[in-house]
Design a protein around this motif. Structure first.
Motif, PDB file in Angstrom:
ATOM      1  N   LEU A   1       0.830  -1.206   0.000  1.00  0.00           N
ATOM      2  CA  LEU A   1       0.000   0.000   0.000  1.00  0.00           C
ATOM      3  C   LEU A   1       0.865   1.257   0.000  1.00  0.00           C
ATOM      4  N   LEU A   2       1.968   1.220   0.741  1.00  0.00           N
ATOM      5  CA  LEU A   2       2.882   2.369   0.747  1.00  0.00           C
ATOM      6  C   LEU A   2       3.492   2.597  -0.634  1.00  0.00           C
ATOM      7  N   ASP A   3       3.720   1.505  -1.370  1.00  0.00           N
ATOM      8  CA  ASP A   3       4.268   1.607  -2.724  1.00  0.00           C
ATOM      9  C   ASP A   3       3.190   1.873  -3.762  1.00  0.00           C
ATOM     10  N   LYS A   4       1.941   1.999  -3.292  1.00  0.00           N
ATOM     11  CA  LYS A   4       0.778   2.229  -4.159  1.00  0.00           C
ATOM     12  C   LYS A   4       0.593   1.092  -5.173  1.00  0.00           C
ATOM     13  N   ASN A   5       0.874  -0.104  -4.727  1.00  0.00           N
ATOM     14  CA  ASN A   5       0.687  -1.295  -5.551  1.00  0.00           C
ATOM     15  C   ASN A   5      -0.557  -2.015  -4.996  1.00  0.00           C
ATOM     16  N   TYR A   6      -1.713  -1.535  -5.414  1.00  0.00           N
ATOM     17  CA  TYR A   6      -2.969  -1.965  -4.821  1.00  0.00           C
ATOM     18  C   TYR A   6      -3.350  -3.402  -5.192  1.00  0.00           C
ATOM     19  N   GLY A   7      -2.965  -3.856  -6.350  1.00  0.00           N
ATOM     20  CA  GLY A   7      -3.275  -5.224  -6.755  1.00  0.00           C
ATOM     21  C   GLY A   7      -2.581  -6.247  -5.864  1.00  0.00           C
TER      22      GLY A   7
ATOM     23  N   VAL B   1      -9.469  -1.588  -0.561  1.00  0.00           N
ATOM     24  CA  VAL B   1      -8.295  -1.498  -1.439  1.00  0.00           C
ATOM     25  C   VAL B   1      -8.743  -1.536  -2.895  1.00  0.00           C
ATOM     26  N   ARG B   2      -9.678  -2.408  -3.179  1.00  0.00           N
ATOM     27  CA  ARG B   2     -10.186  -2.483  -4.554  1.00  0.00           C
ATOM     28  C   ARG B   2     -10.902  -1.203  -4.966  1.00  0.00           C
ATOM     29  N   ALA B   3     -11.535  -0.530  -3.981  1.00  0.00           N
ATOM     30  CA  ALA B   3     -12.236   0.727  -4.269  1.00  0.00           C
ATOM     31  C   ALA B   3     -11.309   1.936  -4.155  1.00  0.00           C
ATOM     32  N   LEU B   4     -10.042   1.693  -3.785  1.00  0.00           N
ATOM     33  CA  LEU B   4      -9.025   2.745  -3.650  1.00  0.00           C
ATOM     34  C   LEU B   4      -9.437   3.834  -2.664  1.00  0.00           C
ATOM     35  N   LYS B   5      -9.964   3.433  -1.520  1.00  0.00           N
ATOM     36  CA  LYS B   5     -10.367   4.384  -0.487  1.00  0.00           C
ATOM     37  C   LYS B   5      -9.149   4.816   0.323  1.00  0.00           C
ATOM     38  N   PRO B   6      -9.191   6.010   0.893  1.00  0.00           N
ATOM     39  CA  PRO B   6      -8.062   6.497   1.704  1.00  0.00           C
ATOM     40  C   PRO B   6      -8.088   5.898   3.115  1.00  0.00           C
ATOM     41  N   GLY B   7      -6.958   5.998   3.807  1.00  0.00           N
ATOM     42  CA  GLY B   7      -6.851   5.550   5.191  1.00  0.00           C
ATOM     43  C   GLY B   7      -6.695   4.056   5.358  1.00  0.00           C
ATOM     44  N   LEU B   8      -6.216   3.386   4.347  1.00  0.00           N
ATOM     45  CA  LEU B   8      -6.102   1.928   4.403  1.00  0.00           C
ATOM     46  C   LEU B   8      -4.969   1.470   5.317  1.00  0.00           C
ATOM     47  N   GLN B   9      -3.884   2.217   5.332  1.00  0.00           N
ATOM     48  CA  GLN B   9      -2.725   1.821   6.135  1.00  0.00           C
ATOM     49  C   GLN B   9      -3.061   1.815   7.622  1.00  0.00           C
TER      50      GLN B   9
END
Length: 144
Positions: free
Chosen positions: A71-77, A119-127
């Motif tokens: 998630l930090l690397d913005k690799n959502y898949g 994560v699939r919806a790309l919502k903020p605050g995931l970390q």
């Protein structure tokens, strides 16, 4: 000299066992042996369940930490894949868990699934959500 003392000890133990069996009877000895074997079997199975549970929790935590890194690397898949693997590890851990722990693991699995959907919806605050789940797993590991 050492061999002689060893042989004397063995003979003495055999003599003492013979006297014990002669006084108590062989049925008592067999009963005690059966009790001991059932205790060993029970403690071994308990240790095996605890080890399996702990291994599952550690694997799930490892997958969550890896997902947070993704998630930090913005690799959502890859993060979603890691969260799915964490859920599977929790599912395996649940098989070895007791009733109280199963309820907690069920809650954690639901949270992991919710974060995976986010994560699939790309919502903020995931970390922060992943951090909360990792803290819950740490609490479960500390209780074991």
């Amino acid at each position: 000299m050492l061999r002689f003392l060893g042989m004397l000890t063995i003979v003495g133990l055999a003599f003492a066992c013979g006297i014990y069996i002669g006084r108590q009877g062989p049925e008592t000895l067999l009963h005690k042996a059966k009790q001991l074997s059932s205790q060993v079997l029970a403690s071994t199975s308990t240790l095996e369940r605890n080890l399996s549970l702990r291994t599952g929790l550690v694997n799930a935590k490892e997958r969550l930490v890896q997902a947070k890194s993704e998630l930090l690397d913005k690799n959502y898949g890859r993060a979603a894949t890691g969260l799915g693997e964490a859920r599977q590890a929790l599912k395996k851990a649940m098989e070895a868990a007791g009733e109280e722990t199963k309820e907690k693991l069920e809650e954690v699995m639901d949270k992991v699934e919710a974060v995976k959907d986010d994560v699939r919806a790309l919502k903020p605050g995931l970390q922060a959500k992943v951090d909360e789940i990792v803290k819950e797993l740490d609490q479960l590991l500390a209780a074991r």
